[in-house]
Scaffold this motif. Structure first.
Motif, mmCIF file in Angstrom:
data_model
loop_
_atom_site.group_PDB
_atom_site.id
_atom_site.type_symbol
_atom_site.label_atom_id
_atom_site.label_comp_id
_atom_site.label_asym_id
_atom_site.label_seq_id
_atom_site.Cartn_x
_atom_site.Cartn_y
_atom_site.Cartn_z
ATOM 1 N N ASP A 159 -2.615 0.172 -18.387
ATOM 2 C CA ASP A 159 -3.259 -0.939 -18.786
ATOM 3 C C ASP A 159 -4.647 -1.197 -18.268
ATOM 4 N N LEU A 160 -4.795 -0.443 -17.160
ATOM 5 C CA LEU A 160 -6.290 -0.442 -16.433
ATOM 6 C C LEU A 160 -6.973 0.514 -17.558
ATOM 7 N N ALA A 161 -6.522 1.788 -17.696
ATOM 8 C CA ALA A 161 -7.326 2.717 -18.570
ATOM 9 C C ALA A 161 -8.063 1.992 -19.842
ATOM 10 N N ARG A 162 -6.644 1.154 -20.469
ATOM 11 C CA ARG A 162 -7.254 0.592 -21.716
ATOM 12 C C ARG A 162 -8.006 -0.824 -21.728
ATOM 13 N N ARG A 163 -7.807 -1.374 -20.641
ATOM 14 C CA ARG A 163 -8.741 -2.558 -20.629
ATOM 15 C C ARG A 163 -10.213 -2.460 -19.913
ATOM 16 N N LYS A 164 -10.275 -1.457 -18.952
ATOM 17 C CA LYS A 164 -11.422 -1.283 -18.062
ATOM 18 C C LYS A 164 -12.029 -0.021 -18.275
ATOM 19 N N ASP A 219 3.208 15.768 -16.418
ATOM 20 C CA ASP A 219 4.288 15.123 -15.584
ATOM 21 C C ASP A 219 3.730 15.148 -14.168
ATOM 22 N N ALA A 220 3.506 14.152 -13.428
ATOM 23 C CA ALA A 220 2.803 14.080 -12.316
ATOM 24 C C ALA A 220 3.667 14.648 -11.075
ATOM 25 N N LYS A 221 4.829 14.633 -11.498
ATOM 26 C CA LYS A 221 5.869 15.105 -10.452
ATOM 27 C C LYS A 221 6.610 16.343 -10.875
ATOM 28 N N GLY A 222 6.199 16.994 -12.117
ATOM 29 C CA GLY A 222 6.855 18.147 -12.557
ATOM 30 C C GLY A 222 5.787 19.313 -12.927
ATOM 31 N N SER A 231 -5.387 6.598 -12.040
ATOM 32 C CA SER A 231 -5.222 5.272 -12.694
ATOM 33 C C SER A 231 -3.729 5.258 -12.792
ATOM 34 N N VAL A 232 -2.833 5.459 -11.506
ATOM 35 C CA VAL A 232 -1.582 5.561 -11.524
ATOM 36 C C VAL A 232 -1.048 4.681 -10.181
ATOM 37 N N ALA A 233 0.210 4.521 -10.513
ATOM 38 C CA ALA A 233 0.968 4.108 -9.059
ATOM 39 C C ALA A 233 0.364 5.068 -7.858
ATOM 40 N N PRO A 234 0.164 4.383 -6.609
ATOM 41 C CA PRO A 234 -0.319 5.295 -5.557
ATOM 42 C C PRO A 234 0.749 6.061 -5.109
ATOM 43 N N ALA A 235 1.991 5.920 -5.234
ATOM 44 C CA ALA A 235 2.940 6.880 -4.920
ATOM 45 C C ALA A 235 2.729 8.060 -5.503
ATOM 46 N N GLY A 292 -2.904 8.687 -16.050
ATOM 47 C CA GLY A 292 -2.778 7.172 -16.414
ATOM 48 C C GLY A 292 -3.521 6.887 -17.607
ATOM 49 N N GLY A 293 -3.938 7.746 -18.320
ATOM 50 C CA GLY A 293 -5.048 7.237 -19.396
ATOM 51 C C GLY A 293 -4.364 6.435 -20.524
ATOM 52 N N THR A 294 -3.034 6.000 -20.438
ATOM 53 C CA THR A 294 -2.749 5.222 -21.452
ATOM 54 C C THR A 294 -2.158 3.785 -20.886
ATOM 55 N N ALA A 332 -18.764 -3.932 -13.615
ATOM 56 C CA ALA A 332 -18.386 -3.328 -12.374
ATOM 57 C C ALA A 332 -17.798 -1.892 -12.683
ATOM 58 N N TYR A 333 -16.721 -1.662 -13.463
ATOM 59 C CA TYR A 333 -15.957 -0.506 -13.915
ATOM 60 C C TYR A 333 -17.193 0.672 -14.383
ATOM 61 N N GLU A 334 -17.928 0.194 -15.364
ATOM 62 C CA GLU A 334 -18.935 1.178 -15.742
ATOM 63 C C GLU A 334 -19.803 1.635 -14.835
ATOM 64 N N VAL A 386 -9.654 6.792 -6.554
ATOM 65 C CA VAL A 386 -8.485 6.159 -6.362
ATOM 66 C C VAL A 386 -8.663 4.761 -6.578
ATOM 67 N N GLU A 387 -7.627 3.861 -7.070
ATOM 68 C CA GLU A 387 -7.527 2.611 -7.397
ATOM 69 C C GLU A 387 -6.983 1.661 -6.131
ATOM 70 N N LYS A 388 -7.259 0.534 -6.216
ATOM 71 C CA LYS A 388 -6.295 -0.356 -5.139
ATOM 72 C C LYS A 388 -4.867 -0.668 -5.618
ATOM 73 N N PRO A 389 -3.949 -0.822 -5.143
ATOM 74 C CA PRO A 389 -3.914 -1.198 -3.799
ATOM 75 C C PRO A 389 -3.865 0.115 -2.892
ATOM 76 N N PHE A 390 -4.999 0.037 -1.803
ATOM 77 C CA PHE A 390 -4.893 1.125 -0.861
ATOM 78 C C PHE A 390 -3.908 1.081 0.161
ATOM 79 N N ALA A 417 -4.523 11.907 -19.524
ATOM 80 C CA ALA A 417 -3.319 12.612 -18.973
ATOM 81 C C ALA A 417 -2.378 11.584 -18.494
ATOM 82 N N ALA A 418 -1.418 11.634 -19.312
ATOM 83 C CA ALA A 418 -0.172 10.504 -18.756
ATOM 84 C C ALA A 418 1.170 10.984 -19.321
ATOM 85 N N ARG A 419 2.025 10.536 -18.892
ATOM 86 C CA ARG A 419 3.354 10.417 -19.375
ATOM 87 C C ARG A 419 3.648 10.144 -20.737
ATOM 88 N N GLY A 420 4.125 10.837 -21.694
ATOM 89 C CA GLY A 420 4.290 10.293 -23.190
ATOM 90 C C GLY A 420 3.946 11.328 -23.852
HETATM 91 P P1 NAD Z 1 0.317 1.036 -16.007
HETATM 92 O O1 NAD Z 1 1.645 1.037 -15.546
HETATM 93 O O2 NAD Z 1 0.094 0.230 -17.194
HETATM 94 O O3 NAD Z 1 0.070 2.622 -16.505
HETATM 95 C C1 NAD Z 1 0.415 3.888 -15.506
HETATM 96 C C2 NAD Z 1 -0.085 4.792 -16.317
HETATM 97 O O4 NAD Z 1 0.515 6.001 -15.435
HETATM 98 C C3 NAD Z 1 0.513 5.284 -17.685
HETATM 99 O O5 NAD Z 1 -0.549 5.851 -18.469
HETATM 100 C C4 NAD Z 1 1.907 6.183 -17.487
HETATM 101 O O6 NAD Z 1 2.042 7.166 -18.512
HETATM 102 C C5 NAD Z 1 1.184 6.853 -16.432
HETATM 103 N N1 NAD Z 1 2.241 7.448 -15.576
HETATM 104 C C6 NAD Z 1 3.407 6.928 -14.942
HETATM 105 N N2 NAD Z 1 4.092 7.772 -14.330
HETATM 106 C C7 NAD Z 1 3.743 9.186 -14.552
HETATM 107 C C8 NAD Z 1 3.968 10.563 -14.159
HETATM 108 N N3 NAD Z 1 4.967 10.489 -13.460
HETATM 109 N N4 NAD Z 1 3.395 11.488 -14.772
HETATM 110 C C9 NAD Z 1 1.956 11.079 -15.389
HETATM 111 N N5 NAD Z 1 1.940 10.014 -15.807
HETATM 112 C C10 NAD Z 1 2.467 8.779 -15.138
HETATM 113 O O7 NAD Z 1 -0.614 0.851 -14.750
HETATM 114 P P2 NAD Z 1 -2.055 0.224 -14.777
HETATM 115 O O8 NAD Z 1 -1.861 -1.109 -14.442
HETATM 116 O O9 NAD Z 1 -2.926 0.917 -15.642
HETATM 117 O O10 NAD Z 1 -2.287 0.456 -13.187
HETATM 118 C C11 NAD Z 1 -2.643 2.131 -12.757
HETATM 119 C C12 NAD Z 1 -3.026 1.946 -11.374
HETATM 120 O O11 NAD Z 1 -4.531 1.152 -11.142
HETATM 121 C C13 NAD Z 1 -2.172 1.247 -10.518
HETATM 122 O O12 NAD Z 1 -2.240 2.037 -9.075
HETATM 123 C C14 NAD Z 1 -2.385 -0.033 -10.057
HETATM 124 O O13 NAD Z 1 -2.258 -0.759 -8.891
HETATM 125 C C15 NAD Z 1 -3.988 -0.145 -10.243
HETATM 126 N N6 NAD Z 1 -4.742 -1.206 -10.813
HETATM 127 C C16 NAD Z 1 -4.477 -1.704 -11.972
HETATM 128 C C17 NAD Z 1 -5.385 -2.893 -12.269
HETATM 129 C C18 NAD Z 1 -5.231 -3.517 -13.502
HETATM 130 O O14 NAD Z 1 -5.767 -4.364 -14.044
HETATM 131 N N7 NAD Z 1 -4.213 -3.005 -14.435
HETATM 132 C C19 NAD Z 1 -6.283 -3.410 -11.642
HETATM 133 C C20 NAD Z 1 -6.614 -2.761 -10.304
HETATM 134 C C21 NAD Z 1 -5.916 -1.796 -9.997
#
Ligand code: NAD
Length: 483
Positions: free
Chosen positions: A21-26, A94-97, A119-123, A17-19, A412-414, A146-150, A49-52
């Motif tokens: 929102d969380l990766a880019r902002r924090k 691809d997390a699922k492939g 830094s991806v959805a908990p699913a 999930g390196g691309t 905090a993140y640093e 791992v990130e919230k929500p847990f 490592a991300a999709r794209g």
């Molecule tokens: P986002 O939707 O902005 O980014 C998701 C990232 O996951 C992208 O880089 C995308 O390419 C990657 N991704 C999605 N499906 C993928 C797959 N199948 N294979 C590989 N990579 C895949 O999400 P986010 O806001 O950065 O949040 C990431 C996690 O952090 C989530 O669990 C979210 O709940 C948690 N979180 C986010 C914030 C925040 O401020 N954005 C704060 C606290 C917790």
């Protein structure tokens, strides 16, 4: 004064999930700051490592933009940024492939700390953990973040824990609650356990009550659909406010050691009484200030999700029996302010006639804005006029105390990412802690869901619903002002 930067061991950090929102902002701006401070050595690598299908250059450009946007200008140095970007790599995965995993395996190297930030959805946690293992990428020494929500309740949190534990041991799993990475939150432990002053008074006998407030001015902004499945209890209380409560209420650990600290926090959560409907107020913000109300933002006109919650918690143990802990958090409130206020009881007997001038001692720990601490003390009002009392703050603002060095305090993140690299789990939630917190929260949530309670409306820019004032008023107390 602050910067005694000790470089961490060389590491490879893979950010799934390196691309995002969380990766880019924090995460990525935070890593740059640590690189710039000299804590991350030049032989470490960060692998997005991300999709794209990004090229490495495109990923570096994206990170350069994040740094430009989220790092203070004074800390942006062209040459340092250039050197940092050289530490970055990108793999489309691809997390699922199957795509990308062989390449990730290929770039692995020995002799460095290996960390994987989910830094991806908990699913996706299970898919990623499984592939890290099956491709032989993550061994016994790897760490996963791992990130919230847990979870969103005890059952889903247990399921997530089980998924992770199928592949990793508890000492490899770093569950982030970024509140624990805040400077003042850690200072809370220093103040309690490095001074003799407070601990003898730190009990129901001397403490009247505790208030924990996390107030936000923003609404759910664009995250309405997600937030509607969560609400303030799940999004803030079960994790962040609970962690603050634990640090205030826990017994002194025998050592500042990850399991010693977390054992004591767990005991606090387990000692929490159930909270009945009379001790809870939920709210939803109304439209105001040119912005829509919660029901507009959530896109569900019938939503019963709370954007505000206040509750009274009791800890049934020897130390805290009888001292209420009032917790509140909400969106679209008057100010962005987070603080813990510990109000002490009155002296057993007053020798002064000026009873009106007397106020309780309050220790205020401010998380934001102006991180710092204030001890509200009684003194004699200066000048003539006899022995009249007044309350003054004994103020320790970090910005004042540390001067220019304050800028250097890692966010905090640093700090938390560096702790992952150092292998220190003290500021991360253990699996049993998270489950215990859900075990407390679940029946509370089930209560209002079965009663189909509607949250009370409150004005945008206010301090919350009227009933929240009453919650304390009934006990002869009042909330501190949100400002
Ligand atoms: P986002 O939707 O902005 O980014 C998701 C990232 O996951 C992208 O880089 C995308 O390419 C990657 N991704 C999605 N499906 C993928 C797959 N199948 N294979 C590989 N990579 C895949 O999400 P986010 O806001 O950065 O949040 C990431 C996690 O952090 C989530 O669990 C979210 O709940 C948690 N979180 C986010 C914030 C925040 O401020 N954005 C704060 C606290 C917790």
């Amino acid at each position: 004064m602050v910067s005694r930067v000790i470089p961490v061991d060389p590491f490879d950090l893979v950010i799934f999930g390196g691309t995002g929102d969380l990766a880019r902002r924090k995460i990525l701006p935070g890593l740059y700051r640590r690189f710039e401070a000299g804590q991350m050595t030049a032989d470490s690598r960060i692998i997005g490592a991300a999709r794209g299908d990004l090229t490495e250059d495109a990923f570096r450009a994206l990170v350069a933009e994040s740094i430009a946007e989220f790092v203070p200008k004074a800390r942006q140095d062209k040459a340092v940024i250039g050197a940092f970007l050289q530490r970055l790599h990108y793999i489309a995965i691809d997390a699922k492939g199957d795509g990308g995993w062989a390449q990730l395996k290929e770039v692995q190297r020995d002799g460095v700390v290996k960390a994987f930030y989910f830094s991806v959805a908990p699913a996706l946690f299970g898919d990623i953990a499984e592939r890290l293992k099956s491709h032989g990428i993550a061994g016994r020494d790897a760490r996963v973040v791992v990130e919230k929500p847990f979870g969103r309740d005890l059952a889903s949190a247990r399921a997530l824990n089980e998924t992770l534990r199928q592949h990793f041991k508890e000492d490899q799993i770093y569950r982030i609650d970024h509140y624990l990475g805040k400077e003042t939150v850690q200072n809370l432990m220093a103040v309690r356990f490095a001074n003799i002053l407070f601990e003898p008074l730190w009990k129901a006998e001397y403490i009247d009550h505790v208030q924990i407030t996390v107030a936000e001015t923003v609404g759910v902004e664009g995250r309405g659909a997600y937030y509607d499945t969560s609400g303030a209890m799940r999004d803030m209380v079960q994790n962040h406010l609970m962690q603050l409560l634990c640090l205030i209420a826990m017994e002194p650990p025998y050592h500042f050691d990850p399991d010693a600290v977390r054992d004591e926090k767990l005991k606090v959560i387990r000692a929490l009484d159930p909270v009945g409907p009379d001790a809870i107020v939920r709210g939803q913000y109304l439209a105001g200030g040119g912005q829509g109300g919660y029901l507009d933002d959530s896109e569900n006109p019938d939503s019963r999700t709370e954007s505000y919650i206040a509750l009274k918690a009791h800890i049934s143990n020897w130390r805290w029996k009888g001292t209420p802990f009032y917790l509140r958090t909400g969106k679209r409130l008057r100010a962005r302010a987070s603080e813990i206020a510990v109000t002490f009881k009155e002296p057993p007997h007053s020798i002064f006639d000026d009873a009106e001038g007397w106020r309780e001692n309050v220790l205020v720990i401010r998380l934001q804005p102006n991180e710092g601490m204030n001890l509200m003390m009684m003194i004699k009002e200066p000048g003539p006029g006899g022995m009249r009392l007044m309350q003054v703050p004994l103020d320790m603002s970090f910005a004042d105390a540390l001067g220019a060095d304050h800028e250097e305090v890692p966010d905090a993140y640093e700090r938390l990412i560096m702790d992952v690299i150092r292998g220190n789990q003290t500021l991360f939630m253990r699996g049993d802690e998270v489950e215990a917190a859900w075990a407390w929260a679940d029946p509370i949530i089930a209560g209002w869901e079965t009663r189909a309670d509607r949250p009370q409306a409150y004005d945008a820019g206010s301090s919350g619903p009227e009933d929240a004032l009453m919650l304390l008023h009934r006990d002869g107390r009042r909330w501190r002002e949100i400002r």
